[in-house]
Write a protein that holds these residues in place. Structure first.
Motif, PDB file in Angstrom:
ATOM      1  N   THR A 294     -23.982 -45.166 -32.827  1.00 12.67           N
ATOM      2  CA  THR A 294     -24.140 -43.718 -33.031  1.00 12.67           C
ATOM      3  C   THR A 294     -23.987 -43.413 -34.514  1.00 12.67           C
ATOM      4  OG1 THR A 294     -21.828 -43.693 -32.319  1.00 12.67           O
ATOM      5  CG2 THR A 294     -23.433 -42.709 -30.827  1.00 12.67           C
ATOM      6  N   LEU A 295     -24.853 -42.541 -35.019  1.00 14.74           N
ATOM      7  CA  LEU A 295     -24.788 -42.176 -36.437  1.00 14.74           C
ATOM      8  C   LEU A 295     -25.607 -40.908 -36.686  1.00 14.74           C
ATOM      9  CD1 LEU A 295     -23.346 -43.559 -38.850  1.00 14.74           C
ATOM     10  CD2 LEU A 295     -25.536 -44.483 -39.545  1.00 14.74           C
ATOM     11  N   HIS A 296     -25.340 -40.275 -37.827  1.00 15.86           N
ATOM     12  CA  HIS A 296     -26.074 -39.063 -38.213  1.00 15.86           C
ATOM     13  C   HIS A 296     -27.387 -39.408 -38.922  1.00 15.86           C
ATOM     14  CE1 HIS A 296     -23.393 -40.537 -41.233  1.00 15.86           C
ATOM     15  NE2 HIS A 296     -24.086 -39.922 -42.170  1.00 15.86           N
ATOM     16  N   TYR A 297     -27.853 -40.638 -38.753  1.00 18.43           N
ATOM     17  CA  TYR A 297     -29.114 -41.057 -39.369  1.00 18.43           C
ATOM     18  C   TYR A 297     -29.697 -42.176 -38.517  1.00 18.43           C
ATOM     19  CZ  TYR A 297     -32.418 -41.891 -43.211  1.00 18.43           C
ATOM     20  OH  TYR A 297     -33.548 -42.000 -43.987  1.00 18.43           O
ATOM     21  N   ALA A 298     -30.982 -42.439 -38.684  1.00 23.19           N
ATOM     22  CA  ALA A 298     -31.639 -43.510 -37.926  1.00 23.19           C
ATOM     23  C   ALA A 298     -32.928 -43.864 -38.650  1.00 23.19           C
ATOM     24  CB  ALA A 298     -31.943 -43.033 -36.508  1.00 23.19           C
ATOM     25  N   ASP A 299     -33.575 -44.933 -38.202  1.00 22.21           N
ATOM     26  CA  ASP A 299     -34.870 -45.309 -38.771  1.00 22.21           C
ATOM     27  C   ASP A 299     -35.977 -44.620 -37.981  1.00 22.21           C
ATOM     28  OD1 ASP A 299     -33.772 -47.130 -40.665  1.00 22.21           O
ATOM     29  OD2 ASP A 299     -33.415 -48.526 -39.018  1.00 22.21           O
ATOM     30  N   GLY A 300     -37.075 -44.356 -38.668  1.00 26.33           N
ATOM     31  CA  GLY A 300     -38.252 -43.801 -38.001  1.00 26.33           C
ATOM     32  C   GLY A 300     -38.072 -42.375 -37.506  1.00 26.33           C
ATOM     33  N   LEU A 301     -37.239 -41.593 -38.166  1.00 23.95           N
ATOM     34  CA  LEU A 301     -37.075 -40.185 -37.763  1.00 23.95           C
ATOM     35  C   LEU A 301     -38.390 -39.460 -38.016  1.00 23.95           C
ATOM     36  CD1 LEU A 301     -33.538 -39.226 -39.145  1.00 23.95           C
ATOM     37  CD2 LEU A 301     -34.190 -39.762 -36.788  1.00 23.95           C
ATOM     38  N   ASP A 302     -38.683 -38.542 -37.108  1.00 26.26           N
ATOM     39  CA  ASP A 302     -39.975 -37.868 -37.209  1.00 26.26           C
ATOM     40  C   ASP A 302     -39.824 -36.544 -37.950  1.00 26.26           C
ATOM     41  OD1 ASP A 302     -42.635 -37.397 -36.879  1.00 26.26           O
ATOM     42  OD2 ASP A 302     -42.440 -36.626 -34.822  1.00 26.26           O
TER      43      ASP A 302
END
Ligand code: PHB
Length: 396
Positions: free
Chosen positions: A281-289
């Motif tokens: 869980t995190l406030h960021y991720a890869d491939g955000l749209d």
């Protein structure tokens, strides 16, 4: 003729004077140029968190470069110190930047123990401090202050969100494991709080001293305890080692590995197959749209020939928040109350998605649920919507 010649001969002299005056006027701006704004970067550039410090630095500088090297009309000048993630050296390092280099704003750091010491110095000297990573709850709890802002998270936020998810998944038992210092303790306690409120049970909490990476005996203990899942907080070099060791010990198939997203952010290249399927869980991720993230990722790749990660994003947003404050006072940092007010009410168009600050000056944002697929932390859900830290003990 003579008179004319005299007149003609005088004209070039007058013209030259006039041209010189014009040139001078053009060289001097309409308003007196404000002095450069001194930014002190206090971050780890060596040790287990070195990559994190570099990414924050790169992200910050990218946002400044996108604004032509200026924030609030003022040119930026950098001063930096390697804090080595060593709390024992933190007071001296922060004092160097504030007293020797006379920085206008302090930006840092990764390690919670170092950040707590920085906050004390910043409070004593009334220096603006922007915390670009460290998640110690106290920074936006009992130590919260008008001049202290954070663009990252509290350690509680991802931990709590994951505990909630694990309980919703009807997992019954968990073991937690982390480094024994504020960040790790707060992360696993956040997990425990939500997991147990949702009906789960943390059967054991394991700790290893920071920044040690000798995990073998702990892995043996986890294997014997056979919980439904393991929740961990590790980051940087330690996270790379832990994820590899967990897979190497043959635990991955039998006991799912969960963690705060630092476990797999900025680390996937080095972790390879060992990280596949890890849930975080995190406030960021890869491939955000979202278009902001796409532009940020492309700009970062172009400038540094590297993939952006959560730390780069937090560095970028630290400069975005500072820009919002400085724009509000046209670069005049002596207008303290107005500067802080402009930062407080900023709505940051962050690569993570929209970000606002709580009353305690900590980000309020969604916490993504992610699973490692290939070289990406893919979003598989929203673990917690617009999650605000409870900011226990903050009196702002
Ligand atoms: C912290 O010390 O607060 C900390 C360090 C590294 C992370 C996250 C939090 O990735």
């Amino acid at each position: 003729m003579k008179k004319n010649r005299t007149a003609r001969s005088r004209v070039p002299g007058a013209l030259a004077l006039w041209a010189a005056a014009l040139a001078l006027a053009a060289a001097a701006p309409a308003r007196a140029e404000q002095p450069k704004l001194k930014v002190g970067l206090m971050l780890p550039y060596t040790g287990t968190y070195a990559a994190l410090g570099n990414a924050i630095t790169n992200g910050f500088k990218l946002a400044v470069a996108e604004r032509g090297g200026r924030l609030g009309g003022r040119e930026i000048e950098y001063f930096s110190v390697d804090d080595e993630s060593d709390p024992a050296k933190a007071t001296e390092n922060a004092s160097k930047l504030i007293k020797r280099d006379q920085v206008d704003v302090l930006v840092g750091t990764v390690h919670s123990g170092v950040a707590l010491a920085m906050a004390k110095v910043a409070r004593e000297t009334n220096t603006l401090l922007i915390v670009a990573n460290a998640g110690a709850g106290d920074l936006t709890g009992p130590l919260c202050a008008p001049n202290l802002f954070r663009t990252s998270f509290t350690n509680w936020q991802p931990g709590y969100a994951m505990g909630k998810v694990a309980a919703e998944q009807k997992k019954k038992t968990a073991v937690t494991f982390t480094w024994k210092y504020a960040a790790g303790e707060e992360s696993v306690n956040g997990f425990k709080e939500a997991f147990e409120a949702g009906g789960g049970k943390v059967v054991k909490q394991l700790y290893v001293p920071f920044p040690q990476v000798e995990f073998q005996s702990y892995l043996t203990e986890i294997a014997a305890l056979k919980p439904d899942l393991v929740y961990v907080f590790f980051a940087g070099g330690g996270a790379v080692k832990f994820v590899k060791d967990y897979a190497g010990a043959g635990l991955k198939a039998s006991i799912p590995l969960y963690g705060a997203g630092f476990l797999t952010d900025g680390t996937l290249e080095a972790q390879g197959d060992a990280a596949q399927g890890v849930i975080t869980t995190l406030h960021y991720a890869d491939g955000l749209d979202n278009p902001k993230d796409k532009a940020f990722r492309a700009g970062y790749q172009n400038a540094y020939k590297a993939e952006a990660d959560v730390y780069a994003m937090q560095g970028y947003d630290s400069a975005q928040l500072l820009a919002a404050g400085l724009d509000g006072v046209k670069g005049d940092t002596s207008k303290r109350a107005q500067l802080f007010a402009a930062m407080e009410k900023a709505r940051i168009d962050s690569p993570r998605g929209p970000m606002t600050l709580s009353k305690a000056h900590n980000p309020v944002n969604d916490i993504y649920l992610r699973r490692v697929e290939g070289k990406q932390n893919k979003v598989i859900g929203i673990a917690a919507k617009a999650l605000a830290d409870p900011a226990r003990g903050c009196k702002l």
